[in-house]
Design an enzyme around this catalytic site. Sequence first.
Site, PDB file in Angstrom:
ATOM      1  CE  LYS A 159      -3.333   2.591   2.774  1.00 18.99           C
ATOM      2  NZ  LYS A 159      -3.958   2.766   4.083  1.00 18.99           N
ATOM      3  CE  LYS A 310     -14.852  28.085 -21.389  1.00 17.49           C
ATOM      4  NZ  LYS A 310     -16.069  28.877 -21.457  1.00 17.49           N
ATOM      5  CG  ASP A 350     -19.190  27.868 -23.489  1.00 19.82           C
ATOM      6  OD1 ASP A 350     -19.865  27.092 -22.808  1.00 19.82           O
ATOM      7  OD2 ASP A 350     -18.056  28.275 -23.160  1.00 19.82           O
TER       8      ASP A 350
END
Length: 520
Positions: A159, A310, A350
């Site tokens: 782990k 963007k 958009d």
Amino acid sequence: MNAKTLCTVPVSANTPERMVDQAQVALGAGADCLECRLDYLDSLTLPLARSLIQSLQKVVGDTPLIMTCRDPREGASHDYDRTLRLQVLMMAIEAGVEFVDVEVVNYRDPEVRTALDAALSRQPSCRLILSAHDFAGCFANLAGLYRDIQNLNSEAIPKLVYTATHINDCFAAFDLLHQTRGDRIVLCMGPAGVITRILAPKFDATVTFAALDDGAGTAPGQLTLQQMQSLYHAEAINTDTELFGIIADPVGHSMSPAIHNACFRQQGMNRVYLPLWVAGGAAALNEFLENLQQRPWLQARGFSVTIPHKQHALDYVQAQHGKVDPLVLQIGATNTLVWQDGGWAAYNTDYSGAMQAMVSVMGEQGLKDCPVAIIGAGGVARSLVAGLCTAGATVTIYNRTVAKAQQLAHEFNCRAARLEALDQMQANLIVNCTSLGMSPRVDQTPVPWTCLKPDIVVFDTVYNPVHTRLLRETIEQGGRTISGLDMFVHQAREQFRLFTGQEADAELMREVVLEKIGDR
Ligand code: NAP
């Protein structure tokens, strides 16, 4: 394929009674496994631990139990000495719990190892988890540490848990999981590591962890069990699950995971939509997209893109000579990336989302020669200006920073004005493309009340709340309204179509958003 990844809830109260209560709640909520963190108890003694283990075993029935008594160097709540920690774990083994978790740093000590191995040999159904934690960042040699653990005890479950300081740190965990098989746990702590917790089942990892509620996590970045189940449907994730998500900085407020995952689930698609917190600028985004490109086995298929990436995303796709939709070039920004023909293709929904919202109220011809006041000159305003100019509207852009309005107006051959000039406007359609009125500052509005006339149409792109002050005042004045929620659902449906080739259920999307923002 391995058995399913156990979605494990830590129980971590300071008294045995509270631990048992937590265990009952976690079981009722559908936990696959419980981790009892004995180091959280206020006054740990052997008899107290014995009675707690017995009580928990009665409560959990067949649900597996992990017993842990953390070393203070690896994140313990209380500083119990090593002998006591070892004794309680030996007792847990003898009591027949399914797993005990011991820090590898302690297991290297021959005395500890001999004692534990002897206890485990008498109780072969109990599995040993050998764990290591790096709270500062990623281990210097993650794969080397994994091999060390396997060499120490080939039966143990390694782990390895480290802190991701950036989402790009998660790829080392994915690589290790991809290169190894069998029982193992590799996770990243911190908000940047969230995707390793959600995607653990994609790699057949033995366990992933989720908190009972927001305040009950035992490691930073743990999602709640409810988020793992209802939002990400982690129980349905497997090796073939395709990845989608929203790339943003910050990303926590986004509604997109809720709506896209709900639609994937409704249509029985083996896909998951992730919150992808890509902090930083263009370089961080480029590295993220490169990391994905180098790992086709992650099966990344599509992304929504929002602030501040963007334009960075468009630059990346252009630099890679990927497909760029002509609308994206006109707007200068992309909000949707889709994996097509071995590369990323850039789209902008958009634009179409906003246009569909306006056309549904004003009709195809209603925008032609229509005088429109756009308030704002940011990314959303840019899409709206492009769409409205193409539809033949007469656009004036009003913005706080007038130079940005002038720049945008110059690009699209329309007019610019100062925000203060709004009260002299002659517009039939007003569009708010600023964040004014958005939660939590719901008492704000960008438009003076006196500008709102009975024949006006007002489109507020803000969708949280849905019924903004601007829209309420428009209705009071007898005007018609278009809500940001309409735009949001239209653009998300368009993304879903690009992602999957299928239609999304608009009503489901709308319901999910309304449920999340509690605004009906
Ligand atoms: P952005 O690029 O950051 O632009 C923000 C715009 O708001 C800028 O023009 C800015 O003016 C203006 N502004 C911010 N605070 C202001 C204030 N206190 N007073 C006056 N103007 C202020 O953001 P964006 O991506 O265009 O997003 C704008 C809004 O659109 C968001 O807040 C969101 O509510 C909405 N939105 C809706 C959807 C949907 O689907 N419905 C999708 C995305 C976004 P300056 O230039 O002077 O800074």
